[in-house]
Design a protein around this motif. Structure first.
Motif, PDB file in Angstrom:
ATOM      1  N   GLU A  74       1.504  41.780   3.058  1.00  0.00           N
ATOM      2  CA  GLU A  74       1.413  43.177   2.645  1.00  0.00           C
ATOM      3  C   GLU A  74       0.698  43.989   3.720  1.00  0.00           C
ATOM      4  N   GLY A  75       1.483  44.677   4.548  1.00  0.00           N
ATOM      5  CA  GLY A  75       0.930  45.509   5.611  1.00  0.00           C
ATOM      6  C   GLY A  75       0.534  44.762   6.871  1.00  0.00           C
ATOM      7  N   VAL A  76       0.823  43.459   6.927  1.00  0.00           N
ATOM      8  CA  VAL A  76       0.465  42.664   8.103  1.00  0.00           C
ATOM      9  C   VAL A  76       1.614  41.752   8.517  1.00  0.00           C
ATOM     10  N   ARG A  77       1.549  41.363   9.765  1.00  0.00           N
ATOM     11  CA  ARG A  77       2.470  40.375  10.328  1.00  0.00           C
ATOM     12  C   ARG A  77       1.597  39.367  11.062  1.00  0.00           C
ATOM     13  N   LEU A  78       1.867  38.088  10.863  1.00  0.00           N
ATOM     14  CA  LEU A  78       1.122  37.035  11.544  1.00  0.00           C
ATOM     15  C   LEU A  78       2.067  36.310  12.477  1.00  0.00           C
ATOM     16  N   PRO A  80      -2.441  28.469  14.597  1.00  0.00           N
ATOM     17  CA  PRO A  80      -3.193  29.698  14.853  1.00  0.00           C
ATOM     18  C   PRO A  80      -2.276  30.918  14.800  1.00  0.00           C
ATOM     19  N   PHE A  81      -2.815  31.998  14.273  1.00  0.00           N
ATOM     20  CA  PHE A  81      -2.063  33.250  14.182  1.00  0.00           C
ATOM     21  C   PHE A  81      -2.947  34.418  14.591  1.00  0.00           C
ATOM     22  N   PHE A  82      -2.338  35.412  15.215  1.00  0.00           N
ATOM     23  CA  PHE A  82      -2.965  36.716  15.334  1.00  0.00           C
ATOM     24  C   PHE A  82      -2.452  37.547  14.174  1.00  0.00           C
ATOM     25  N   VAL A  83      -3.317  38.375  13.619  1.00  0.00           N
ATOM     26  CA  VAL A  83      -2.960  39.246  12.509  1.00  0.00           C
ATOM     27  C   VAL A  83      -2.713  40.633  13.082  1.00  0.00           C
ATOM     28  N   LEU A  84      -1.508  41.130  12.875  1.00  0.00           N
ATOM     29  CA  LEU A  84      -1.094  42.431  13.392  1.00  0.00           C
ATOM     30  C   LEU A  84      -0.855  43.388  12.236  1.00  0.00           C
ATOM     31  N   ARG A  85      -1.251  44.635  12.428  1.00  0.00           N
ATOM     32  CA  ARG A  85      -0.943  45.668  11.443  1.00  0.00           C
ATOM     33  C   ARG A  85       0.567  45.910  11.517  1.00  0.00           C
ATOM     34  N   ALA A  86       1.254  45.800  10.393  1.00  0.00           N
ATOM     35  CA  ALA A  86       2.716  45.855  10.372  1.00  0.00           C
ATOM     36  C   ALA A  86       3.271  47.180  10.890  1.00  0.00           C
ATOM     37  N   GLU A  87       2.591  48.276  10.616  1.00  0.00           N
ATOM     38  CA  GLU A  87       3.142  49.595  10.962  1.00  0.00           C
ATOM     39  C   GLU A  87       3.248  49.821  12.464  1.00  0.00           C
ATOM     40  N   ARG A 110      -0.487  46.517  15.895  1.00  0.00           N
ATOM     41  CA  ARG A 110      -1.836  46.542  16.460  1.00  0.00           C
ATOM     42  C   ARG A 110      -2.588  45.288  16.026  1.00  0.00           C
ATOM     43  N   LEU A 111      -3.223  44.607  16.961  1.00  0.00           N
ATOM     44  CA  LEU A 111      -4.006  43.418  16.651  1.00  0.00           C
ATOM     45  C   LEU A 111      -5.231  43.821  15.840  1.00  0.00           C
ATOM     46  N   LEU A 124      -8.912  26.683   6.352  1.00  0.00           N
ATOM     47  CA  LEU A 124      -8.558  28.066   6.657  1.00  0.00           C
ATOM     48  C   LEU A 124      -9.763  28.771   7.267  1.00  0.00           C
ATOM     49  N   GLY A 125      -9.538  29.445   8.386  1.00  0.00           N
ATOM     50  CA  GLY A 125     -10.574  30.263   9.003  1.00  0.00           C
ATOM     51  C   GLY A 125      -9.962  31.580   9.444  1.00  0.00           C
ATOM     52  N   TYR A 126     -10.770  32.627   9.546  1.00  0.00           N
ATOM     53  CA  TYR A 126     -10.238  33.941   9.903  1.00  0.00           C
ATOM     54  C   TYR A 126     -11.334  34.805  10.491  1.00  0.00           C
ATOM     55  N   TRP A 127     -10.919  35.848  11.182  1.00  0.00           N
ATOM     56  CA  TRP A 127     -11.836  36.883  11.670  1.00  0.00           C
ATOM     57  C   TRP A 127     -11.082  38.209  11.665  1.00  0.00           C
ATOM     58  N   VAL A 128     -11.835  39.284  11.604  1.00  0.00           N
ATOM     59  CA  VAL A 128     -11.235  40.612  11.669  1.00  0.00           C
ATOM     60  C   VAL A 128     -12.097  41.467  12.588  1.00  0.00           C
ATOM     61  N   GLY A 129     -11.465  42.293  13.388  1.00  0.00           N
ATOM     62  CA  GLY A 129     -12.203  43.194  14.260  1.00  0.00           C
ATOM     63  C   GLY A 129     -12.930  44.263  13.459  1.00  0.00           C
ATOM     64  N   ARG A 130     -14.068  44.682  13.982  1.00  0.00           N
ATOM     65  CA  ARG A 130     -14.904  45.660  13.275  1.00  0.00           C
ATOM     66  C   ARG A 130     -14.123  46.899  12.807  1.00  0.00           C
ATOM     67  N   PRO A 131     -13.231  47.500  13.627  1.00  0.00           N
ATOM     68  CA  PRO A 131     -12.560  48.727  13.163  1.00  0.00           C
ATOM     69  C   PRO A 131     -11.624  48.506  11.976  1.00  0.00           C
ATOM     70  N   TYR A 132     -11.279  47.241  11.690  1.00  0.00           N
ATOM     71  CA  TYR A 132     -10.278  46.954  10.659  1.00  0.00           C
ATOM     72  C   TYR A 132     -10.863  46.241   9.448  1.00  0.00           C
ATOM     73  N   ALA A 133     -12.177  46.056   9.423  1.00  0.00           N
ATOM     74  CA  ALA A 133     -12.826  45.348   8.326  1.00  0.00           C
ATOM     75  C   ALA A 133     -12.708  46.129   7.024  1.00  0.00           C
ATOM     76  N   ARG A 134     -12.573  45.393   5.958  1.00  0.00           N
ATOM     77  CA  ARG A 134     -12.547  45.920   4.584  1.00  0.00           C
ATOM     78  C   ARG A 134     -11.429  46.928   4.354  1.00  0.00           C
ATOM     79  N   GLN A 135     -10.287  46.681   5.001  1.00  0.00           N
ATOM     80  CA  GLN A 135      -9.116  47.531   4.791  1.00  0.00           C
ATOM     81  C   GLN A 135      -7.952  46.756   4.179  1.00  0.00           C
ATOM     82  N   GLY A 136      -8.195  45.500   3.790  1.00  0.00           N
ATOM     83  CA  GLY A 136      -7.174  44.702   3.128  1.00  0.00           C
ATOM     84  C   GLY A 136      -6.337  43.839   4.057  1.00  0.00           C
TER      85      GLY A 136
END
Length: 195
Positions: free
Chosen positions: A18-22, A79-86, A89-90, A109-121
């Motif tokens: 939902e809103g992402v591509r891995l 391993p996957f990079f999480v990209l914003r689908a729209e 953007r990594l 399972l492990g994950y990380w999110v960049g500071r500008p994208y935290a808590r946005q789902g």
């Protein structure tokens, strides 16, 4: 040669959420990855192993890709990079690691999110997409995850994704220079609600 094969043949490993591509990391991701990690260093460092001095260098990124390729070739990690689908953007990364077959049929399972994208789902959507991949395509039976007790956002995310808190592991992982206790979480295939 396996690294080149892996980089060029990852089309089958694109996961949609939902809103992402891995998708697996690629060599041309270096600039965007290093920029996001550098921007997010203070945000990420309390929750991660100590970064090597050259962690954000191109050479270190190449070593990382080579290790990813070996692990994927062996079926030991994905391993996957999480990209914003729209806009592709990594926004972060996610790894299914320590894949165990035989009587276990499980992975971590492990994950990380960049500071500008935290808590946005984005991370929750990525975890859900990886969960589907793990249970439907890899045919695993169990996923495991862990987080520091003080990491309330990660704990909440795992619970929202359907994981159950299973206990505490003392001095479980060396995080930011010290052995730290972690909360342990698990999710079984039949609990994932994918059927």
């Amino acid at each position: 040669m396996a690294l080149l094969d892996w980089i060029s043949s990852d089309a089958a490993l694109v996961l949609e959420g939902e809103g992402v591509r891995l998708r697996p990391p690629r060599s041309n991701d270096y600039a965007e990855w290093s920029e996001l990690r550098a921007l997010s260093r203070d945000f990420l460092q309390p929750w991660e192993p100590t970064w090597p001095a050259d962690d954000l260098s191109r050479a270190a990124f190449r070593r990382r890709l080579a290790a990813y390729a070996r692990d994927m070739d062996a079926g030991a990690a994905y391993p996957f990079f999480v990209l914003r689908a729209e806009d592709d953007r990594l926004v972060g990364g996610l790894t299914l690691s320590n894949v165990r077959r035989g009587v276990a049929q499980s992975a971590s399972l492990g994950y990380w999110v960049g500071r500008p994208y935290a808590r946005q789902g984005y991370t929750l959507a990525a975890v859900r997409a990886a969960t589907r991949f793990a249970f439907e395509r890899l045919r695993l039976h169990r996923l495991e995850a862990a987080c520091l007790p003080s990491n309330a956002p990660s704990r909440a995310l795992l619970l929202k994704a359907g994981f159950r808190e299973e206990g505490t592991a003392r001095a479980y992982l060396k995080i930011n220079g010290g052995w730290r206790d972690h909360l342990l979480f698990g999710l079984l295939e039949e609990e994932a609600g994918l059927g």
